[in-house]
Design a protein around this motif. Structure first.
Motif, PDB file in Angstrom:
ATOM      1  N   ALA A  25      23.765  18.552  52.864  1.00 55.66           N
ATOM      2  CA  ALA A  25      22.784  17.685  53.526  1.00 55.66           C
ATOM      3  C   ALA A  25      21.514  17.577  52.694  1.00 55.66           C
ATOM      4  CB  ALA A  25      22.467  18.215  54.921  1.00 55.66           C
ATOM      5  N   LEU A  26      21.045  18.688  52.145  1.00 52.77           N
ATOM      6  CA  LEU A  26      19.855  18.673  51.299  1.00 52.77           C
ATOM      7  C   LEU A  26      20.100  17.843  50.040  1.00 52.77           C
ATOM      8  CD1 LEU A  26      16.987  19.700  50.766  1.00 52.77           C
ATOM      9  CD2 LEU A  26      17.996  21.688  49.659  1.00 52.77           C
ATOM     10  N   GLY A  27      21.272  18.005  49.461  1.00 49.29           N
ATOM     11  CA  GLY A  27      21.634  17.210  48.284  1.00 49.29           C
ATOM     12  C   GLY A  27      21.650  15.726  48.608  1.00 49.29           C
ATOM     13  N   PHE A  28      22.175  15.379  49.769  1.00 46.64           N
ATOM     14  CA  PHE A  28      22.200  13.979  50.184  1.00 46.64           C
ATOM     15  C   PHE A  28      20.785  13.427  50.332  1.00 46.64           C
ATOM     16  CE2 PHE A  28      22.364  10.705  53.516  1.00 46.64           C
ATOM     17  CZ  PHE A  28      23.235   9.812  52.907  1.00 46.64           C
ATOM     18  N   VAL A  29      19.900  14.196  50.924  1.00 52.14           N
ATOM     19  CA  VAL A  29      18.502  13.766  51.085  1.00 52.14           C
ATOM     20  C   VAL A  29      17.846  13.559  49.716  1.00 52.14           C
ATOM     21  CG1 VAL A  29      16.215  14.515  51.892  1.00 52.14           C
ATOM     22  CG2 VAL A  29      18.216  14.784  53.362  1.00 52.14           C
ATOM     23  N   VAL A  30      18.095  14.447  48.790  1.00 53.51           N
ATOM     24  CA  VAL A  30      17.520  14.316  47.444  1.00 53.51           C
ATOM     25  C   VAL A  30      18.073  13.074  46.750  1.00 53.51           C
ATOM     26  CG1 VAL A  30      17.471  15.380  45.148  1.00 53.51           C
ATOM     27  CG2 VAL A  30      17.034  16.775  47.164  1.00 53.51           C
ATOM     28  N   VAL A  31      19.359  12.832  46.867  1.00 55.60           N
ATOM     29  CA  VAL A  31      19.976  11.663  46.227  1.00 55.60           C
ATOM     30  C   VAL A  31      19.420  10.368  46.821  1.00 55.60           C
ATOM     31  CG1 VAL A  31      22.163  10.403  45.993  1.00 55.60           C
ATOM     32  CG2 VAL A  31      22.067  12.842  45.497  1.00 55.60           C
ATOM     33  N   VAL A  32      19.292  10.302  48.130  1.00 51.67           N
ATOM     34  CA  VAL A  32      18.757   9.103  48.772  1.00 51.67           C
ATOM     35  C   VAL A  32      17.306   8.882  48.352  1.00 51.67           C
ATOM     36  CG1 VAL A  32      18.086   8.114  50.999  1.00 51.67           C
ATOM     37  CG2 VAL A  32      20.335   9.145  50.715  1.00 51.67           C
ATOM     38  N   SER A  33      16.530   9.940  48.284  1.00 50.79           N
ATOM     39  CA  SER A  33      15.135   9.824  47.857  1.00 50.79           C
ATOM     40  C   SER A  33      15.047   9.348  46.416  1.00 50.79           C
ATOM     41  CB  SER A  33      14.434  11.174  48.000  1.00 50.79           C
ATOM     42  OG  SER A  33      13.151  11.119  47.429  1.00 50.79           O
ATOM     43  N   ARG A  34      15.868   9.896  45.565  1.00 49.45           N
ATOM     44  CA  ARG A  34      15.881   9.498  44.142  1.00 49.45           C
ATOM     45  C   ARG A  34      16.308   8.043  44.004  1.00 49.45           C
ATOM     46  NH1 ARG A  34      13.529   9.677  39.630  1.00 49.45           N
ATOM     47  NH2 ARG A  34      14.884   9.583  37.820  1.00 49.45           N
ATOM     48  N   HIS A  35      17.275   7.634  44.788  1.00 52.15           N
ATOM     49  CA  HIS A  35      17.743   6.249  44.750  1.00 52.15           C
ATOM     50  C   HIS A  35      16.606   5.296  45.125  1.00 52.15           C
ATOM     51  CE1 HIS A  35      19.675   2.604  46.403  1.00 52.15           C
ATOM     52  NE2 HIS A  35      20.426   2.737  45.323  1.00 52.15           N
ATOM     53  N   ARG A  36      15.862   5.630  46.152  1.00 57.15           N
ATOM     54  CA  ARG A  36      14.743   4.782  46.579  1.00 57.15           C
ATOM     55  C   ARG A  36      13.712   4.666  45.465  1.00 57.15           C
ATOM     56  NH1 ARG A  36      12.920   6.782  51.818  1.00 57.15           N
ATOM     57  NH2 ARG A  36      12.675   8.607  50.533  1.00 57.15           N
ATOM     58  N   ASN A  37      13.403   5.774  44.795  1.00 56.58           N
ATOM     59  CA  ASN A  37      12.452   5.744  43.682  1.00 56.58           C
ATOM     60  C   ASN A  37      12.980   4.894  42.529  1.00 56.58           C
ATOM     61  OD1 ASN A  37      10.709   7.414  45.073  1.00 56.58           O
ATOM     62  ND2 ASN A  37      11.438   9.278  44.090  1.00 56.58           N
TER      63      ASN A  37
END
Length: 93
Positions: A25-37
């Protein structure tokens, strides 16, 4: 007395599964945040490319004008030089 939730499932296995789920779940949050950036950065770069294309066309037009002016100036210089030689030759004759 407690009965196990399912045969073969130990409390240690449940803890490992919960930790693995939390890491995923933490990895997913990081990936989604990075994608937005990356999307924001991509939009900024797209705008920069548009600006550069407009600038390049302006520079190209200005270089064409400078080239035309340079040809005109070269012709003018040759005319002045010819006139100077003709004038010098006319005075010496």
């Amino acid at each position: 007395m407690m009965t196990p939730a399912a045969p073969g499932v130990t409390p240690t296995l449940l803890i490992v599964l919960v930790l693995a789920g939390a890491i995923i779940a933490l990895g997913f949050v990081v990936v989604v945040s990075r994608h937005r950036n990356l999307v924001i950065r991509h939009e900024a770069l797209t705008q920069d490319v548009g600006t550069l294309k407009a600038t390049m066309s302006t520079i190209s037009a200005r270089l064409t004008d400078i080239s035309k002016d340079g040809k005109y100036n070269t012709e003018l210089l040759y005319t002045i030089i010819r006139g100077t030689f003709e004038s010098a030759n006319g005075k010496q004759s």
